[in-house]
Design a protein around this motif. Sequence first.
Motif, PDB file in Angstrom:
ATOM      1  N   TYR A   1       0.863  -1.175   0.000  1.00 21.47           N
ATOM      2  CA  TYR A   1       0.000   0.000   0.000  1.00 21.47           C
ATOM      3  C   TYR A   1       0.903   1.230   0.000  1.00 21.47           C
ATOM      4  O   TYR A   1       1.919   1.270   0.695  1.00 21.47           O
ATOM      5  CB  TYR A   1      -0.884   0.038   1.243  1.00 21.47           C
ATOM      6  CG  TYR A   1      -1.791  -1.152   1.423  1.00 21.47           C
ATOM      7  CD1 TYR A   1      -2.956  -1.282   0.676  1.00 21.47           C
ATOM      8  CD2 TYR A   1      -1.487  -2.138   2.364  1.00 21.47           C
ATOM      9  CE1 TYR A   1      -3.796  -2.372   0.853  1.00 21.47           C
ATOM     10  CE2 TYR A   1      -2.324  -3.235   2.553  1.00 21.47           C
ATOM     11  CZ  TYR A   1      -3.470  -3.345   1.792  1.00 21.47           C
ATOM     12  OH  TYR A   1      -4.302  -4.427   1.964  1.00 21.47           O
ATOM     13  N   VAL A   2       0.518   2.238  -0.760  1.00 19.82           N
ATOM     14  CA  VAL A   2       1.298   3.473  -0.832  1.00 19.82           C
ATOM     15  C   VAL A   2       0.367   4.641  -0.526  1.00 19.82           C
ATOM     16  O   VAL A   2      -0.675   4.800  -1.155  1.00 19.82           O
ATOM     17  CB  VAL A   2       1.944   3.669  -2.221  1.00 19.82           C
ATOM     18  CG1 VAL A   2       2.792   4.942  -2.224  1.00 19.82           C
ATOM     19  CG2 VAL A   2       2.802   2.463  -2.600  1.00 19.82           C
ATOM     20  N   LEU A   3       0.763   5.433   0.459  1.00 23.31           N
ATOM     21  CA  LEU A   3      -0.014   6.602   0.848  1.00 23.31           C
ATOM     22  C   LEU A   3       0.803   7.849   0.565  1.00 23.31           C
ATOM     23  O   LEU A   3       1.997   7.911   0.870  1.00 23.31           O
ATOM     24  CB  LEU A   3      -0.387   6.536   2.324  1.00 23.31           C
ATOM     25  CG  LEU A   3      -1.278   5.341   2.702  1.00 23.31           C
ATOM     26  CD1 LEU A   3      -0.466   4.316   3.467  1.00 23.31           C
ATOM     27  CD2 LEU A   3      -2.480   5.790   3.518  1.00 23.31           C
ATOM     28  N   HIS A   4       0.154   8.868  -0.017  1.00 24.63           N
ATOM     29  CA  HIS A   4       0.814  10.116  -0.384  1.00 24.63           C
ATOM     30  C   HIS A   4       0.173  11.267   0.381  1.00 24.63           C
ATOM     31  O   HIS A   4      -1.050  11.324   0.530  1.00 24.63           O
ATOM     32  CB  HIS A   4       0.671  10.394  -1.891  1.00 24.63           C
ATOM     33  CG  HIS A   4       1.231   9.317  -2.759  1.00 24.63           C
ATOM     34  ND1 HIS A   4       2.546   9.275  -3.159  1.00 24.63           N
ATOM     35  CD2 HIS A   4       0.644   8.220  -3.313  1.00 24.63           C
ATOM     36  CE1 HIS A   4       2.751   8.222  -3.927  1.00 24.63           C
ATOM     37  NE2 HIS A   4       1.604   7.558  -4.032  1.00 24.63           N
ATOM     38  N   LEU A   5       1.006  12.182   0.837  1.00 27.80           N
ATOM     39  CA  LEU A   5       0.521  13.378   1.509  1.00 27.80           C
ATOM     40  C   LEU A   5       1.253  14.593   0.968  1.00 27.80           C
ATOM     41  O   LEU A   5       2.476  14.676   1.048  1.00 27.80           O
ATOM     42  CB  LEU A   5       0.752  13.283   3.028  1.00 27.80           C
ATOM     43  CG  LEU A   5       0.435  14.550   3.841  1.00 27.80           C
ATOM     44  CD1 LEU A   5      -1.045  14.897   3.747  1.00 27.80           C
ATOM     45  CD2 LEU A   5       0.864  14.383   5.295  1.00 27.80           C
TER      46      LEU A   5
END
Length: 269
Positions: A165-169
Amino acid sequence: MQKIFFSMATSLLLLTACSTEEQADDLFNKAVEANEKIENLEVDMVINQQVSGDNIPSDVSEENSKSLDGVFPTTTTSTTKLQIEPLVLHQTIQVMGTPIEMYYSEQGLFTQKMNEDTWYKIDSDELGLLSQRMDEIRSQTPDKQLDNFKEYLDEFSYEEHEDRYVLHLNASDLNIEKLLREQLGTSMLEELFTDEMMEAIAINQLNYEITLDKSTYYVSSISTELDMTITDNGEETSISQKIDRTYTKYNELEDLKVPEEIITDAEPF
């Protein structure tokens, strides 16, 4: 009919947004829970930084501590082996090509100075340095890093891949000062970002990317991109920084300890 389609499309967008936020929240909760249970791990970090401005000499390169065309590039790498309980750390750092090695345990902080082979010991009661160092170490564990982002879950975008899973902020529009202080984690480092300094800093870009292993929810990596400008007495200094942390060898390390010869031979700092 157009109103019906518009209503359906709007509802779909709202459901998607809620679903994404719920998924990010669920991922974070699972990741924090999983990373709270780790016993040891290894962290590799690479910091690439470029500093440019009116006060940077134009005849320097990283090899001789000067800049090239008014840009001063530096690269710092580190490998940290960390045992959570009891807290033990073994860290090697390369700062502009110069190696530094360090151990930390309940027996004290053992370190080398630049360009020296001699080991030095900092006693536990000296200037509170050990407690500050311990806070810094604990703040960099994956679960503590994740905790810093919980307040901003609704700002994350989310991707699902086969194995991760890849989360971007994109944090450029958030409360940068608060987020930076949380990321720094220690009172010693927080002092670097005083109220006066924050007024002189303009954050142009701040992005985070967090990768989670899909099978374990362990943090695989955290990447940070920061671009800022500091104004001091009318002169501007631009800093561009990329920090990549890679987390591996979860619960695979043997019992970490300070080598006996270092404990025996270390000189007072």
